[in-house]
Scaffold this motif. Structure first.
Motif, mmCIF file in Angstrom:
data_model
loop_
_atom_site.group_PDB
_atom_site.id
_atom_site.type_symbol
_atom_site.label_atom_id
_atom_site.label_comp_id
_atom_site.label_asym_id
_atom_site.label_seq_id
_atom_site.Cartn_x
_atom_site.Cartn_y
_atom_site.Cartn_z
ATOM 1 N N UNK A 1 58.226 54.173 11.347
ATOM 2 C CA UNK A 1 58.561 53.453 10.115
ATOM 3 C C UNK A 1 57.937 54.139 8.906
ATOM 4 N N UNK A 2 56.689 54.597 9.049
ATOM 5 C CA UNK A 2 56.010 55.274 7.938
ATOM 6 C C UNK A 2 56.700 56.591 7.592
ATOM 7 N N UNK A 3 57.151 57.317 8.606
ATOM 8 C CA UNK A 3 57.854 58.574 8.357
ATOM 9 C C UNK A 3 59.165 58.340 7.611
ATOM 10 N N UNK A 4 59.871 57.280 7.993
ATOM 11 C CA UNK A 4 61.172 57.016 7.375
ATOM 12 C C UNK A 4 61.065 56.252 6.054
ATOM 13 N N UNK A 5 59.912 55.601 5.835
ATOM 14 C CA UNK A 5 59.718 54.849 4.589
ATOM 15 C C UNK A 5 58.686 55.543 3.700
ATOM 16 N N UNK A 6 58.580 56.862 3.850
ATOM 17 C CA UNK A 6 57.585 57.617 3.104
ATOM 18 C C UNK A 6 57.732 57.396 1.604
ATOM 19 N N UNK A 7 58.973 57.305 1.119
ATOM 20 C CA UNK A 7 59.198 57.135 -0.328
ATOM 21 C C UNK A 7 58.574 55.847 -0.828
ATOM 22 N N UNK A 8 58.793 54.735 -0.115
ATOM 23 C CA UNK A 8 58.242 53.449 -0.548
ATOM 24 C C UNK A 8 56.724 53.432 -0.448
ATOM 25 N N UNK A 9 56.179 53.995 0.649
ATOM 26 C CA UNK A 9 54.731 54.040 0.807
ATOM 27 C C UNK A 9 54.090 54.935 -0.251
ATOM 28 N N UNK A 10 54.761 56.035 -0.560
ATOM 29 C CA UNK A 10 54.263 56.988 -1.556
ATOM 30 C C UNK A 10 54.128 56.322 -2.921
ATOM 31 N N UNK A 11 55.094 55.493 -3.290
ATOM 32 C CA UNK A 11 55.094 54.868 -4.617
ATOM 33 C C UNK A 11 53.944 53.887 -4.791
ATOM 34 N N UNK A 12 53.306 53.463 -3.695
ATOM 35 C CA UNK A 12 52.206 52.514 -3.778
ATOM 36 C C UNK A 12 50.849 53.206 -3.946
ATOM 37 N N UNK A 13 50.815 54.543 -3.881
ATOM 38 C CA UNK A 13 49.554 55.284 -3.968
ATOM 39 C C UNK A 13 49.170 55.570 -5.418
ATOM 40 N N UNK A 14 47.862 55.640 -5.679
ATOM 41 C CA UNK A 14 47.387 56.096 -6.979
ATOM 42 C C UNK A 14 47.746 57.567 -7.148
ATOM 43 N N UNK A 15 47.885 58.031 -8.401
ATOM 44 C CA UNK A 15 48.174 59.463 -8.615
ATOM 45 C C UNK A 15 47.163 60.382 -7.948
ATOM 46 N N UNK A 16 45.879 60.018 -8.028
ATOM 47 C CA UNK A 16 44.850 60.863 -7.398
ATOM 48 C C UNK A 16 45.040 60.907 -5.879
ATOM 49 N N UNK A 17 45.433 59.780 -5.287
ATOM 50 C CA UNK A 17 45.673 59.743 -3.848
ATOM 51 C C UNK A 17 46.921 60.530 -3.483
ATOM 52 N N UNK A 18 47.935 60.469 -4.340
ATOM 53 C CA UNK A 18 49.134 61.269 -4.102
ATOM 54 C C UNK A 18 48.796 62.754 -4.087
ATOM 55 N N UNK A 19 47.950 63.174 -5.045
ATOM 56 C CA UNK A 19 47.557 64.585 -5.098
ATOM 57 C C UNK A 19 46.788 64.973 -3.835
ATOM 58 N N UNK A 20 45.912 64.082 -3.356
ATOM 59 C CA UNK A 20 45.143 64.385 -2.144
ATOM 60 C C UNK A 20 46.061 64.495 -0.927
ATOM 61 N N UNK A 21 47.061 63.588 -0.836
ATOM 62 C CA UNK A 21 48.000 63.627 0.283
ATOM 63 C C UNK A 21 48.788 64.937 0.276
ATOM 64 N N UNK A 22 49.228 65.365 -0.905
ATOM 65 C CA UNK A 22 49.979 66.628 -0.996
ATOM 66 C C UNK A 22 49.106 67.802 -0.584
ATOM 67 N N UNK A 23 47.824 67.760 -0.939
ATOM 68 C CA UNK A 23 46.912 68.833 -0.532
ATOM 69 C C UNK A 23 46.786 68.901 0.986
ATOM 70 N N UNK A 24 46.876 67.729 1.637
ATOM 71 C CA UNK A 24 46.785 67.684 3.098
ATOM 72 C C UNK A 24 48.082 68.111 3.774
ATOM 73 N N UNK A 25 49.221 67.882 3.110
ATOM 74 C CA UNK A 25 50.517 68.138 3.731
ATOM 75 C C UNK A 25 51.099 69.508 3.395
ATOM 76 N N UNK A 26 50.770 70.044 2.235
ATOM 77 C CA UNK A 26 51.416 71.268 1.756
ATOM 78 C C UNK A 26 50.424 72.419 1.755
ATOM 79 N N UNK A 27 50.822 73.514 2.388
ATOM 80 C CA UNK A 27 49.987 74.722 2.395
ATOM 81 C C UNK A 27 50.258 75.571 1.169
#
Length: 441
Positions: free
Chosen positions: A380-406
């Motif tokens: 569910x989290x994989x398929x609802x990534x867009x909705x879950x992403x919109x609930x994150x703070x900008x700083x948390x979004x940046x941290x998640x991208x650092x973890x996911x993107x090389x």
């Protein structure tokens, strides 16, 4: 009353009953029963004409006569179209409809199917011109009565609001209802004041709504709040101790939750344009792709910004451009709008997270973690990534991208996004955690 004599033919008579409110319907003998009894007696008096009451009941208890959206009436019209009814019997005309326009539609249906309409207490025959005239006159008065009643109700509501009386409806967060009056709920009132204070600190309803959702903050109905609800709360003059009617505020009977100073400070921020407040928020937002985005020749692209009036423009610019270095025959863009490229990267990440191989990899990793997150929650989290992403703070979004993107490479053909697949399972665990907490509440 005159009727076309057809003694050799049975006339199937459908009795229709209606009551606008549900009050009294639970009594052993209610208004619908009284209407039916009077109609059955009238049908029995016409037995020599071949009248017979049908067994089917067409009752609409608790439905207004101002429209045709009633289950009993719909069933009646369906049976008429199926040729099952010859006469429609009601106690009074307004039981069938209080609207002249709606009634004209019903008469058309009756005429098309050769059905006669009869009112027990108002003698007329719809098959004659005089009967139609009588019907229209009676309906006009019925509609006039309905409109006068509506005007009286509206006038009463307006007069009550001007006196500050609460007239019912949705109870605002921060109040309870006692003896038909709003009474302050101290625990909820403290939460409302906290929201007003926090909005002054953040200056952004979007950021505050995300923060409250992550904290599991819920409205009076137990639902997680969104930005729209937050705006309504911040603009609700009930919290100033006022009653509002058609845009005009009057002193209310209830106590205020928000004082004048706090209200004015919040609304000074709200009076700024949403674009300006969004730009202020973006100015404090970390660049999503800082340290991750490079040009095709390997040069880092650094976040920069420029301000024109009140509007902030963000970019990623190649260090070759900033340091005036020669780039040869480079054809890839050297300067990109930050919002555009960040949205493109997030979209690509979302696409990759939903591919079958990534889903399989994540489930295998979570299985090794011995039930930290269920397969259903992870999918569910994989398929609802867009909705879950919109609930994150900008700083948390940046941290998640650092973890996911090389690495993100800008080429003449577009963007190439290199995903850190080994970090996906950890990110999904983090994003599933709030969902599991919410489900447990």
């Amino acid at each position: 009353m005159e009727m076309n004599a057809r003694p050799n033919r049975r006339l199937r008579c459908a009795i229709y009953t209606r009551k606008s409110s549900e009050e009294g319907l639970d009594m052993e003998f209610n208004s619908l029963d009284a209407q039916r009894e009077a109609s059955e007696a009238y049908i029995a008096s016409q037995k020599s004409e071949g009248w017979v009451a049908t067994r089917e009941r067409y009752d609409d208890g608790g439905f207004s006569g101002g429209n045709l959206d009633r289950p009993g009436l719909k069933q009646l019209l369906a049976d008429i179209d199926d040729g099952l009814i010859d006469v429609v019997v009601v106690y009074k005309i307004d039981r069938l409809s209080r609207s002249l326009m709606d009634f004209s539609k019903l008469v058309e249906v009756f005429d098309r199917n050769g059905v006669t309409f009869v009112s027990v207490t108002q003698s007329f025959n719809t098959t004659t011109s005089m009967g139609r005239l009588t019907l229209n006159i009676l309906l006009s008065f019925a509609q006039f009565e309905r409109e006068v009643i509506g005007e009286r109700i509206r006038d009463k509501v307006a007069a009550s609001r001007k006196r500050g009386i609460w007239m019912g409806g949705y109870v605002p967060l921060g109040y309870d209802v006692q003896d038909r009056k709003l009474v302050v709920n101290e625990a909820e009132a403290a939460a409302v004041r906290g929201i007003f204070q926090r909005f002054i600190e953040l200056g952004s309803a979007t950021v505050l709504a995300r923060e409250l959702r992550r904290e599991g903050f819920r409205n009076k109905l137990g639902t997680l709040i969104d930005k729209g609800y937050l705006y309504r709360l911040l603009k609700n003059r009930v919290y100033r101790g006022e009653a509002v009617h058609k845009g005009t505020a009057y002193p209310g009977e209830h106590d205020a939750i928000i004082d004048a100073d706090l209200w004015d400070r919040v609304h000074a921020i709200l009076q700024e344009s949403p674009r300006k407040r969004a730009n202020n928020s973006r100015a404090q937002t970390p660049a999503l792709l800082k340290g991750l985005i490079f040009s095709e020749n390997g040069a880092a692209m650094t976040p920069t910004s420029t301000k024109k009036g009140a509007k902030l423009y963000r970019y990623y610019v190649s260090m070759d451009v900033i340091r005036n270095r020669e780039t040869g025959d480079e054809t890839a863009p050297m300067r990109l709008a930050a919002g555009m490229v960040e949205d493109a990267v997030v979209t690509e990440v979302r696409r990759i997270l939903q591919t079958p191989e990534v889903v399989t990899q994540v489930l295998a990793a979570l299985k090794r973690d011995r039930g930290v997150a269920s397969e259903a929650d992870a999918i569910a989290a994989l398929h609802e990534f867009k909705a879950l992403w919109s609930q994150l703070f900008p700083a948390e979004q940046a941290r998640i991208i650092q973890l996911l993107v090389r690495r993100v490479t800008v080429t003449a053909a577009g963007l190439e996004v290199d995903i850190r697949r080994e970090g996906i399972a950890g990110v999904i665990r983090e994003m599933v955690a709030p969902r599991r907490l919410e489900a447990a509440e």
